[in-house]
Design an enzyme around this catalytic site. Structure first.
Site, mmCIF file in Angstrom:
data_model
loop_
_atom_site.group_PDB
_atom_site.id
_atom_site.type_symbol
_atom_site.label_atom_id
_atom_site.label_comp_id
_atom_site.label_asym_id
_atom_site.label_seq_id
_atom_site.Cartn_x
_atom_site.Cartn_y
_atom_site.Cartn_z
ATOM 1 N N GLY A 1 -129.899 -65.507 -70.396
ATOM 2 C CA GLY A 1 -130.160 -64.573 -69.302
ATOM 3 C C GLY A 1 -128.967 -63.646 -69.074
ATOM 4 N N LYS B 1 -137.265 -69.710 -86.953
ATOM 5 C CA LYS B 1 -136.245 -70.206 -86.015
ATOM 6 C C LYS B 1 -136.540 -71.661 -85.657
ATOM 7 C CE LYS B 1 -132.621 -69.609 -83.366
ATOM 8 N NZ LYS B 1 -132.475 -69.228 -81.985
ATOM 9 N N ASN C 1 -130.795 -79.327 -85.073
ATOM 10 C CA ASN C 1 -130.504 -79.845 -83.727
ATOM 11 C C ASN C 1 -130.575 -81.369 -83.575
ATOM 12 O OD1 ASN C 1 -130.291 -77.131 -83.305
ATOM 13 N ND2 ASN C 1 -131.552 -77.082 -81.467
ATOM 14 N N SER D 1 -124.616 -77.746 -81.598
ATOM 15 C CA SER D 1 -125.975 -77.265 -81.305
ATOM 16 C C SER D 1 -126.324 -77.535 -79.842
ATOM 17 C CB SER D 1 -126.996 -77.961 -82.216
ATOM 18 O OG SER D 1 -127.181 -79.292 -81.792
ATOM 19 N N GLU E 1 -134.691 -79.919 -75.701
ATOM 20 C CA GLU E 1 -135.951 -79.206 -75.984
ATOM 21 C C GLU E 1 -136.716 -79.870 -77.143
ATOM 22 O OE1 GLU E 1 -135.474 -74.664 -74.707
ATOM 23 O OE2 GLU E 1 -134.064 -75.180 -76.289
HETATM 24 N N1 LIG Z 1 -127.572 -70.140 -75.800
HETATM 25 C C1 LIG Z 1 -127.869 -69.674 -76.988
HETATM 26 O O1 LIG Z 1 -126.977 -69.281 -77.768
HETATM 27 C C2 LIG Z 1 -129.320 -69.549 -77.425
HETATM 28 C C3 LIG Z 1 -129.607 -68.835 -78.599
HETATM 29 C C4 LIG Z 1 -130.926 -68.693 -79.001
HETATM 30 C C5 LIG Z 1 -131.940 -69.250 -78.251
HETATM 31 N N2 LIG Z 1 -131.640 -69.964 -77.125
HETATM 32 C C6 LIG Z 1 -132.768 -70.502 -76.357
HETATM 33 O O2 LIG Z 1 -132.923 -69.719 -75.169
HETATM 34 C C7 LIG Z 1 -133.454 -70.509 -74.102
HETATM 35 C C8 LIG Z 1 -132.501 -70.444 -72.911
HETATM 36 O O3 LIG Z 1 -131.279 -71.081 -73.306
HETATM 37 P P1 LIG Z 1 -129.905 -70.946 -72.528
HETATM 38 O O4 LIG Z 1 -128.854 -71.353 -73.491
HETATM 39 O O5 LIG Z 1 -129.786 -69.652 -71.852
HETATM 40 O O6 LIG Z 1 -130.090 -72.104 -71.429
HETATM 41 P P2 LIG Z 1 -129.254 -72.299 -70.096
HETATM 42 O O7 LIG Z 1 -127.859 -71.780 -70.262
HETATM 43 O O8 LIG Z 1 -129.463 -73.718 -69.687
HETATM 44 O O9 LIG Z 1 -129.973 -71.331 -69.049
HETATM 45 C C9 LIG Z 1 -131.246 -71.549 -68.544
HETATM 46 C C10 LIG Z 1 -131.199 -71.127 -67.091
HETATM 47 O O10 LIG Z 1 -132.514 -71.071 -66.591
HETATM 48 C C11 LIG Z 1 -132.461 -71.486 -65.232
HETATM 49 N N3 LIG Z 1 -133.815 -71.789 -64.760
HETATM 50 C C12 LIG Z 1 -134.636 -72.791 -65.126
HETATM 51 N N4 LIG Z 1 -135.814 -72.701 -64.497
HETATM 52 C C13 LIG Z 1 -135.738 -71.622 -63.686
HETATM 53 C C14 LIG Z 1 -136.637 -71.005 -62.753
HETATM 54 N N5 LIG Z 1 -137.856 -71.489 -62.537
HETATM 55 N N6 LIG Z 1 -136.220 -69.914 -62.097
HETATM 56 C C15 LIG Z 1 -134.997 -69.388 -62.299
HETATM 57 N N7 LIG Z 1 -134.094 -69.926 -63.162
HETATM 58 C C16 LIG Z 1 -134.463 -71.034 -63.841
HETATM 59 C C17 LIG Z 1 -131.497 -72.644 -65.257
HETATM 60 O O11 LIG Z 1 -131.056 -72.910 -63.961
HETATM 61 P P3 LIG Z 1 -130.152 -74.207 -63.556
HETATM 62 O O12 LIG Z 1 -128.763 -73.891 -64.040
HETATM 63 O O13 LIG Z 1 -130.252 -74.210 -62.076
HETATM 64 O O14 LIG Z 1 -130.752 -75.382 -64.253
HETATM 65 C C18 LIG Z 1 -130.425 -72.080 -66.181
HETATM 66 O O15 LIG Z 1 -129.489 -71.323 -65.455
HETATM 67 C C19 LIG Z 1 -133.617 -71.921 -74.697
HETATM 68 O O16 LIG Z 1 -134.923 -72.069 -75.197
HETATM 69 C C20 LIG Z 1 -132.625 -71.928 -75.863
HETATM 70 O O17 LIG Z 1 -132.963 -72.869 -76.862
HETATM 71 C C21 LIG Z 1 -130.365 -70.122 -76.693
#
Ligand SMILES: NC(=O)c1ccc[n+]([C@@H]2O[C@H](COP(=O)([O-])OP(=O)(O)OC[C@H]3O[C@@H](n4cnc5c(N)ncnc54)[C@H](OP(=O)(O)O)[C@@H]3O)[C@@H](O)[C@H]2O)c1
Length: 308
Positions: free
Chosen positions: A13, A187, A195, A257, A270
């Site tokens: 995000g 992916k 993972n 990972s 996940e």
């Molecule tokens: N990080 C990477 O490099 C990467 C790369 C490619 C793909 N992805 C994929 O992208 C997706 C997101 O990953 P991420 O790394 O960004 O995860 P993350 O850092 O855990 O972020 C997810 C966020 O979503 C929030 N959230 C959950 N439910 C919500 C809701 N109903 N309303 C508002 N906010 C909400 C969580 O809040 P809380 O903190 O309060 O729990 C958390 O801040 C996953 O599927 C991951 O596998 C990640």
């Protein structure tokens, strides 16, 4: 100026907010600490090449942003949090807007297509496959750890003008494609192959290319996934899938990972949407996928049993 909202302001995000910074995006979170952090820093802090960039945003707790107000809504939550995020996206997206789910795994996009399609049929629902690396340092601060690509497309159909426009709206390496399916599956295979093995061995991605036992398991995971893909008639964007998995593990050898990080920190993984999805779809198509089934059970078991 188009109106953009991002639901979930963790690692991905924050990257999306940085990409959309010229449009002062709205970000939506579910715990107040994000709002407090954003007020404290004057925005979301995104670290790029050791430089801090403060992205100015509007911000709301989920349920508080104005309804029917956004042209583009990006969902960036973990797969198991999709249902609530989709509900919020449905509430805030304009009737002819676009919702893009940037997420790993299979299942989340299908849910978004169903819920949004039944309630706001003119909204375009697309999937995003991200190969950037991003780390959430803490609430309101994220670091880009690897430059990749954000590939966006509808499932099984051509991109329309509204979707194409994302390329002009977001800064970064954005590619709009006609069918996101094959990119999601590629992916998925990479995530499925790396993972759970790194999570269960408590190791960085290096283990995949340096430990013979890990590579044997990886090969079995990929073989089963390819059987499923063949049955579904999906043509992947690369030919040598195993070589591609090896290359990803090699290029990200020092990365931990997301699943290994989740297991280490006692968070939910996940797995159900990655190896669990391969096992489920294999079952539905009468294909054997014992290795993906076993890994799903093992990771689920670790999640349930820790601390007991
Ligand atoms: N990080 C990477 O490099 C990467 C790369 C490619 C793909 N992805 C994929 O992208 C997706 C997101 O990953 P991420 O790394 O960004 O995860 P993350 O850092 O855990 O972020 C997810 C966020 O979503 C929030 N959230 C959950 N439910 C919500 C809701 N109903 N309303 C508002 N906010 C909400 C969580 O809040 P809380 O903190 O309060 O729990 C958390 O801040 C996953 O599927 C991951 O596998 C990640």
């Amino acid at each position: 100026m188009v109106s953009i909202a991002i639901i979930g302001i963790g690692a991905v995000g924050s990257l999306l907010a940085y990409m959309a910074k010229e449009h002062k995006p709205t970000v939506i979170y579910r715990s107040e600490i994000y709002g407090e952090a954003i007020d404290c820093y004057g925005g979301i802090v995104v670290q790029v090449n050791q430089e801090d960039h403060v992205v100015e945003v509007e911000h709301y707790l989920t349920g508080k942003a104005p309804a029917n107000s956004y042209d583009y809504v990006f969902i960036a939550v973990k797969a198991h949090d999709t249902a609530d995020a989709v509900k919020e996206a449905l509430r805030i997206v304009k009737d002819n807007g676009i919702v893009v789910l940037v997420q790993n795994g299979i299942g989340g996009l299908e849910l978004a297509e169903k819920v949004i399609g039944e309630n706001k049929p003119d909204v375009g629902v697309a999937g995003g496959v991200l190969t950037y690396g991003v780390l959430r340092e803490r609430a309101g601060i994220a670091r880009i750890t690897g430059i990749g690509e954000l590939i966006i497309g509808y499932k099984g159909r051509k991109a329309d003008e509204r979707l194409m426009k994302i390329k002009d709206i977001l800064n970064g390496n954005i590619r709009i494609v006609d069918d996101i399916g094959p990119y999601r599956w590629l992916k998925l295979i990479v995530n499925a192959a790396i993972n759970p093995v790194t999570a269960l061995l408590n190791a960085s991605n290096r283990v995949i290319i340096e430990l013979e036992e890990a590579w044997i398991i990886t090969k079995m995971i990929v073989k089963e996934a390819l059987n499923v893909i063949k049955k579904l008639g999906i043509e992947l964007p690369v030919e040598d899938v195993l070589g591609y998995v090896w290359e990803v593990a090699y290029k990200t050898a020092d990365n931990i990972s997301s699943m290994a990080q989740d297991i280490r920190s006692g968070r939910k993984t996940e797995i159900e949407y990655i190896n669990g999805a391969i096992a489920r779809i294999a079952r539905e198509n009468n294909i054997d996928a014992p290795v993906n089934t076993l890994l799903t059970l093992l990771v689920r078991g670790v999640e349930k049993w820790r601390g007991k």
